[in-house]
Design a protein around this motif. Structure first.
Motif, PDB file in Angstrom:
ATOM      1  N   SER A   2       0.832  -1.188   0.000  1.00 48.22           N
ATOM      2  CA  SER A   2       0.000   0.000   0.000  1.00 48.22           C
ATOM      3  C   SER A   2       0.869   1.240   0.000  1.00 48.22           C
ATOM      4  CB  SER A   2      -0.923   0.007   1.218  1.00 48.22           C
ATOM      5  OG  SER A   2      -0.160   0.086   2.404  1.00 48.22           O
ATOM      6  N   LEU A   3       0.256   2.296  -0.418  1.00 43.46           N
ATOM      7  CA  LEU A   3       0.903   3.601  -0.411  1.00 43.46           C
ATOM      8  C   LEU A   3       0.116   4.487   0.543  1.00 43.46           C
ATOM      9  CD1 LEU A   3       1.290   4.015  -4.262  1.00 43.46           C
ATOM     10  CD2 LEU A   3       3.099   3.436  -2.642  1.00 43.46           C
ATOM     11  N   LYS A   4       0.743   4.938   1.594  1.00 41.90           N
ATOM     12  CA  LYS A   4       0.093   5.830   2.543  1.00 41.90           C
ATOM     13  C   LYS A   4       0.614   7.240   2.286  1.00 41.90           C
ATOM     14  CE  LYS A   4      -0.408   6.748   7.439  1.00 41.90           C
ATOM     15  NZ  LYS A   4       0.081   6.401   8.771  1.00 41.90           N
ATOM     16  N   LYS A   5      -0.298   8.195   2.123  1.00 41.31           N
ATOM     17  CA  LYS A   5       0.077   9.564   1.790  1.00 41.31           C
ATOM     18  C   LYS A   5      -0.355  10.519   2.888  1.00 41.31           C
ATOM     19  CE  LYS A   5      -0.782   8.324  -2.982  1.00 41.31           C
ATOM     20  NZ  LYS A   5      -1.653   8.511  -4.127  1.00 41.31           N
ATOM     21  N   GLN A   6       0.598  11.356   3.320  1.00 42.29           N
ATOM     22  CA  GLN A   6       0.303  12.371   4.331  1.00 42.29           C
ATOM     23  C   GLN A   6       0.803  13.710   3.797  1.00 42.29           C
ATOM     24  OE1 GLN A   6       2.250  11.741   8.091  1.00 42.29           O
ATOM     25  NE2 GLN A   6       1.278  13.517   9.013  1.00 42.29           N
ATOM     26  N   TYR A   7      -0.141  14.596   3.471  1.00 40.35           N
ATOM     27  CA  TYR A   7       0.201  15.899   2.904  1.00 40.35           C
ATOM     28  C   TYR A   7       0.549  16.883   4.013  1.00 40.35           C
ATOM     29  CZ  TYR A   7      -1.551  14.102  -1.483  1.00 40.35           C
ATOM     30  OH  TYR A   7      -1.729  13.348  -2.612  1.00 40.35           O
ATOM     31  N   LEU A   8       1.634  17.638   3.806  1.00 38.18           N
ATOM     32  CA  LEU A   8       2.060  18.637   4.773  1.00 38.18           C
ATOM     33  C   LEU A   8       1.355  19.959   4.491  1.00 38.18           C
ATOM     34  CD1 LEU A   8       5.902  17.927   4.864  1.00 38.18           C
ATOM     35  CD2 LEU A   8       4.108  16.942   6.273  1.00 38.18           C
ATOM     36  N   LEU A  61       7.906  13.585  -1.083  1.00 34.75           N
ATOM     37  CA  LEU A  61       7.793  13.853  -2.517  1.00 34.75           C
ATOM     38  C   LEU A  61       7.022  15.153  -2.739  1.00 34.75           C
ATOM     39  CD1 LEU A  61       6.836  10.282  -3.787  1.00 34.75           C
ATOM     40  CD2 LEU A  61       9.091  11.359  -3.797  1.00 34.75           C
ATOM     41  N   GLU A  62       7.389  15.875  -3.793  1.00 36.29           N
ATOM     42  CA  GLU A  62       6.691  17.116  -4.132  1.00 36.29           C
ATOM     43  C   GLU A  62       5.261  16.829  -4.544  1.00 36.29           C
ATOM     44  OE1 GLU A  62       8.334  20.110  -6.704  1.00 36.29           O
ATOM     45  OE2 GLU A  62      10.363  19.515  -6.139  1.00 36.29           O
ATOM     46  N   LYS A  63       4.339  17.687  -4.080  1.00 32.37           N
ATOM     47  CA  LYS A  63       2.922  17.539  -4.419  1.00 32.37           C
ATOM     48  C   LYS A  63       2.676  17.833  -5.896  1.00 32.37           C
ATOM     49  CE  LYS A  63       0.330  20.118  -1.920  1.00 32.37           C
ATOM     50  NZ  LYS A  63      -0.487  20.876  -0.977  1.00 32.37           N
ATOM     51  N   ASP A  64       1.519  17.399  -6.359  1.00 27.28           N
ATOM     52  CA  ASP A  64       1.050  17.632  -7.727  1.00 27.28           C
ATOM     53  C   ASP A  64       1.986  17.040  -8.773  1.00 27.28           C
ATOM     54  OD1 ASP A  64      -1.165  19.077  -6.677  1.00 27.28           O
ATOM     55  OD2 ASP A  64       0.089  20.868  -6.531  1.00 27.28           O
ATOM     56  N   VAL A  99       3.230   3.484 -10.446  1.00 30.30           N
ATOM     57  CA  VAL A  99       3.124   4.945 -10.408  1.00 30.30           C
ATOM     58  C   VAL A  99       2.452   5.351  -9.095  1.00 30.30           C
ATOM     59  CG1 VAL A  99       2.043   6.967 -11.471  1.00 30.30           C
ATOM     60  CG2 VAL A  99       2.987   5.154 -12.902  1.00 30.30           C
ATOM     61  N   VAL A 100       3.002   6.387  -8.460  1.00 30.28           N
ATOM     62  CA  VAL A 100       2.364   7.020  -7.311  1.00 30.28           C
ATOM     63  C   VAL A 100       2.070   8.460  -7.696  1.00 30.28           C
ATOM     64  CG1 VAL A 100       4.589   7.597  -6.212  1.00 30.28           C
ATOM     65  CG2 VAL A 100       2.492   7.555  -4.847  1.00 30.28           C
ATOM     66  N   ARG A 101       0.838   8.891  -7.432  1.00 30.38           N
ATOM     67  CA  ARG A 101       0.406  10.270  -7.716  1.00 30.38           C
ATOM     68  C   ARG A 101       0.222  10.993  -6.392  1.00 30.38           C
ATOM     69  NH1 ARG A 101      -3.580   7.695 -11.789  1.00 30.38           N
ATOM     70  NH2 ARG A 101      -2.379   7.789 -13.703  1.00 30.38           N
TER      71      ARG A 101
END
Length: 102
Positions: A2-8, A61-64, A99-101
């Motif tokens: 899984s890919l867990k994403k946490q935006y700052l 990783l950089e957003k967008d 790919v991860v977006r």
């Protein structure tokens, strides 16, 4: 996997936790993360092996953006993330890259 994403909130970054499960890792003793964000270098990011047999690593990783990546097991076998956001043909082999977006 899984890919867990946490935006700052304070920076245009996303902390992405990559997790390769024990089933996909098989008998691998080591797993590394390779991708656009490492320039596919020969010195990939080494993942931590958990007691469950899973491997994990968190990367900023950089957003967008959209990043291609794969897991390298024991320095020899390539594995995709079974739950990636997408898959695209690799420019250097007949296989797809994960790919991860963010």
């Amino acid at each position: 996997m899984s890919l867990k994403k946490q935006y700052l909130k304070s920076k245009p970054l996303c902390k992405v936790t990559f997790r390769l499960n024990a089933e996909a890792a098989g008998d691998a003793q080591e797993a590394a993360l390779c991708g656009d964000f490492t320039d596919w270098k020969t010195q990939p990011l080494v993942m931590k092996k958990l007691k469950t047999g899973d491997f994990t690593l968190t990367v900023d990783l950089e957003k967008d953006q959209e990043y291609q990546f794969r897991y390298l097991l024991d320095g020899e076998v390539w594995e995709n993330d079974w739950e990636a956001d997408a898959y695209v043909p690799s420019p250097v082999s007949l296989e797809d890259n994960s790919v991860v977006r963010v």
